[in-house]
Design a protein around this motif. Structure first.
Motif, short mmCIF file in Angstrom:
data_model
loop_
_atom_site.label_atom_id
_atom_site.label_comp_id
_atom_site.label_asym_id
_atom_site.label_seq_id
_atom_site.Cartn_x
_atom_site.Cartn_y
_atom_site.Cartn_z
N MET A 190 19.11 2.68 -7.11
CA MET A 190 18.16 1.59 -7.38
C MET A 190 17.65 1.62 -8.81
O MET A 190 17.35 0.61 -9.40
CB MET A 190 16.98 1.68 -6.42
N GLY A 191 17.48 2.80 -9.39
CA GLY A 191 17.06 2.87 -10.78
C GLY A 191 15.57 2.65 -11.00
O GLY A 191 14.74 2.98 -10.15
N LEU A 192 15.23 2.07 -12.14
CA LEU A 192 13.85 1.92 -12.58
C LEU A 192 13.11 0.87 -11.75
O LEU A 192 13.52 -0.28 -11.67
CB LEU A 192 13.84 1.52 -14.05
N VAL A 193 11.98 1.28 -11.14
CA VAL A 193 11.19 0.38 -10.29
C VAL A 193 9.71 0.67 -10.49
O VAL A 193 9.32 1.59 -11.22
CB VAL A 193 11.55 0.56 -8.79
N GLY A 194 8.86 -0.11 -9.81
CA GLY A 194 7.43 0.14 -9.80
C GLY A 194 7.04 1.00 -8.62
O GLY A 194 7.85 1.30 -7.73
N LEU A 195 5.78 1.39 -8.59
CA LEU A 195 5.30 2.28 -7.52
C LEU A 195 5.43 1.65 -6.13
O LEU A 195 5.69 2.36 -5.16
CB LEU A 195 3.83 2.65 -7.78
N SER A 196 5.23 0.36 -6.02
CA SER A 196 5.31 -0.29 -4.71
C SER A 196 6.70 -0.13 -4.09
O SER A 196 6.84 0.04 -2.88
CB SER A 196 4.96 -1.78 -4.81
N LYS A 197 7.73 -0.17 -4.94
CA LYS A 197 9.10 0.03 -4.45
C LYS A 197 9.30 1.46 -3.97
O LYS A 197 10.05 1.71 -3.02
CB LYS A 197 10.11 -0.31 -5.54
N LEU A 198 8.62 2.42 -4.62
CA LEU A 198 8.72 3.80 -4.16
C LEU A 198 8.08 3.93 -2.79
O LEU A 198 8.58 4.67 -1.93
CB LEU A 198 8.02 4.74 -5.14
N GLU A 206 18.03 12.56 -2.43
CA GLU A 206 18.07 11.12 -2.22
C GLU A 206 16.68 10.60 -1.83
O GLU A 206 16.54 9.83 -0.88
CB GLU A 206 19.12 10.73 -1.18
N LEU A 207 15.69 11.00 -2.60
CA LEU A 207 14.31 10.59 -2.36
C LEU A 207 13.74 9.88 -3.58
O LEU A 207 14.09 10.21 -4.72
CB LEU A 207 13.44 11.81 -2.03
N PRO A 208 12.85 8.91 -3.37
CA PRO A 208 12.21 8.22 -4.49
C PRO A 208 11.24 9.14 -5.22
O PRO A 208 10.67 10.06 -4.62
CB PRO A 208 11.47 7.07 -3.81
N THR A 209 11.02 8.87 -6.49
CA THR A 209 10.09 9.71 -7.25
C THR A 209 9.50 8.95 -8.42
O THR A 209 10.05 7.94 -8.87
CB THR A 209 10.79 10.99 -7.76
N ALA A 210 8.38 9.45 -8.92
CA ALA A 210 7.76 8.92 -10.12
C ALA A 210 7.72 10.00 -11.18
O ALA A 210 7.35 11.14 -10.91
CB ALA A 210 6.35 8.41 -9.83
N LEU A 211 8.13 9.64 -12.39
CA LEU A 211 8.01 10.52 -13.55
C LEU A 211 6.65 10.27 -14.17
O LEU A 211 6.33 9.15 -14.55
CB LEU A 211 9.12 10.22 -14.56
N CYS A 212 5.84 11.32 -14.25
CA CYS A 212 4.44 11.18 -14.61
C CYS A 212 4.21 11.67 -16.04
O CYS A 212 4.45 12.85 -16.34
CB CYS A 212 3.59 11.98 -13.63
N ILE A 213 3.76 10.78 -16.89
CA ILE A 213 3.52 11.10 -18.30
C ILE A 213 2.03 11.03 -18.58
O ILE A 213 1.37 10.05 -18.22
CB ILE A 213 4.29 10.13 -19.21
N GLY A 214 1.49 12.05 -19.21
CA GLY A 214 0.05 12.07 -19.49
C GLY A 214 -0.26 12.68 -20.83
O GLY A 214 0.63 12.99 -21.62
N GLN A 215 -1.56 12.88 -21.06
CA GLN A 215 -2.01 13.42 -22.33
C GLN A 215 -1.50 14.84 -22.56
O GLN A 215 -1.40 15.30 -23.69
CB GLN A 215 -3.54 13.42 -22.36
N ALA A 218 19.55 6.28 -12.59
CA ALA A 218 19.43 7.09 -11.37
C ALA A 218 19.93 6.33 -10.15
O ALA A 218 19.87 5.10 -10.10
CB ALA A 218 17.99 7.53 -11.17
N GLN A 219 20.39 7.08 -9.16
CA GLN A 219 20.87 6.48 -7.91
C GLN A 219 19.76 6.35 -6.87
O GLN A 219 20.00 5.89 -5.76
CB GLN A 219 22.02 7.32 -7.34
N VAL A 220 18.56 6.78 -7.24
CA VAL A 220 17.39 6.66 -6.36
C VAL A 220 16.31 5.87 -7.11
O VAL A 220 16.36 5.76 -8.34
CB VAL A 220 16.85 8.06 -5.97
#
Length: 254
Positions: free
Chosen positions: A1-9, A41-50, A70-72
């Motif tokens: 699926m590649g790049l998505v928003g949080l709702s898709k996760l 094969e699980l959805p994830t978020a890459l978290c970037i912060g200060q 990515a395939q997820v």
């Protein structure tokens, strides 16, 4: 699926399960997180912060590129923005979602600041998370008022070490409407964390666990190598990959 928003996760995780939002310190860390996600094969978020070791724009660009291949499903999330300016910078850099954290302010000021950030994010079609504060320091009515007045997409709460676990309260928070986010989940026992997910927590942020995995990997490599080199970094990333894999399994209740 590649790049998505949080709702898709959230959709990809499925009902009664949560997905992880993992702190990205550098490119090696990013690759380790994505490798774990694709293995399972699980959805994830890459978290970037200060606290990321690489500056915002280059790191976001690299994360977006990697996520798109990515395939997820993968989101690129900006964490703990403390000002409208930082939220705007993250949106301009290309984050698919952002967080404004006004939890250190009094509730009314937090609501005003969060609402301002929401207006800006929604005008750019970007999902936004707001944090009301640590569990045990606010009432259900205050949380409901925060969500209704700010119109956040995601409602974040955090865990104090001395918070007495209350599954019913978490269920009530989840019923308010926005996706419920848990920060500081490492302070909970594994069984409590699973109960929180079943009660409605959808997104769990993992930061300290990633830092500990990196530090542990580097320390081990330093003690077993003649010099700090690329092999040391690879070992640290392998530690991150294993940690993320274990956390992903627990969030998905596997």
């Amino acid at each position: 699926m590649g790049l998505v928003g949080l709702s898709k996760l959230r959709e990809a995780a499925g009902p009664g399960r949560a997905f992880g939002c993992f702190a990205v310190q550098d490119l090696g860390c990013m690759e380790a997180i994505l490798a774990a996600a694709q293995d399972l094969e699980l959805p994830t978020a890459l978290c970037i912060g200060q606290s990321s070791w690489t500056s915002l724009a280059p790191l976001v660009s690299a994360c977006r590129t990697a996520a798109s291949k990515a395939q997820v499903p993968v989101a690129v999330h900006f964490n703990h923005g403390k000002s409208l300016g930082s939220v705007l910078a993250a949106i301009d850099a290309g984050c698919t979602s952002v967080m404004y954290d006004g939890s250190g302010l009094d509730l009314e000021q937090n609501i005003r600041n969060t609402r301002e950030c929401v207006l800006v994010a929604h005008a750019r079609a970007v999902e936004i998370e707001g944090e009301i504060g640590p569990l045990g320091t606010f009432t259900l009515d205050e949380a409901r008022g925060f969500a209704e007045r700010t119109v956040v997409d995601w409602l974040a709460v955090s865990v104090f070490r001395d918070w007495s676990f209350d599954e019913h309260f978490i269920k009530e928070l989840a019923a308010i409407g926005p996706g419920l986010v848990l920060h500081g989940a490492s302070k909970l026992e594994p069984e409590e964390r699973a109960r929180a997910i079943r009660a409605g927590v959808v997104k769990i942020n993992a930061h300290s666990e990633i830092e500990r995995a990196m530090a542990s990997g580097l320390e081990y490599a330093a003690n077993h190598a003649r010099a700090f080199d690329s092999d040391s970094l690879r070992h640290a990333c392998d530690c991150v990959r294993q940690t993320v894999s274990d956390l992903m399994r627990s969030y998905a209740l596997l």
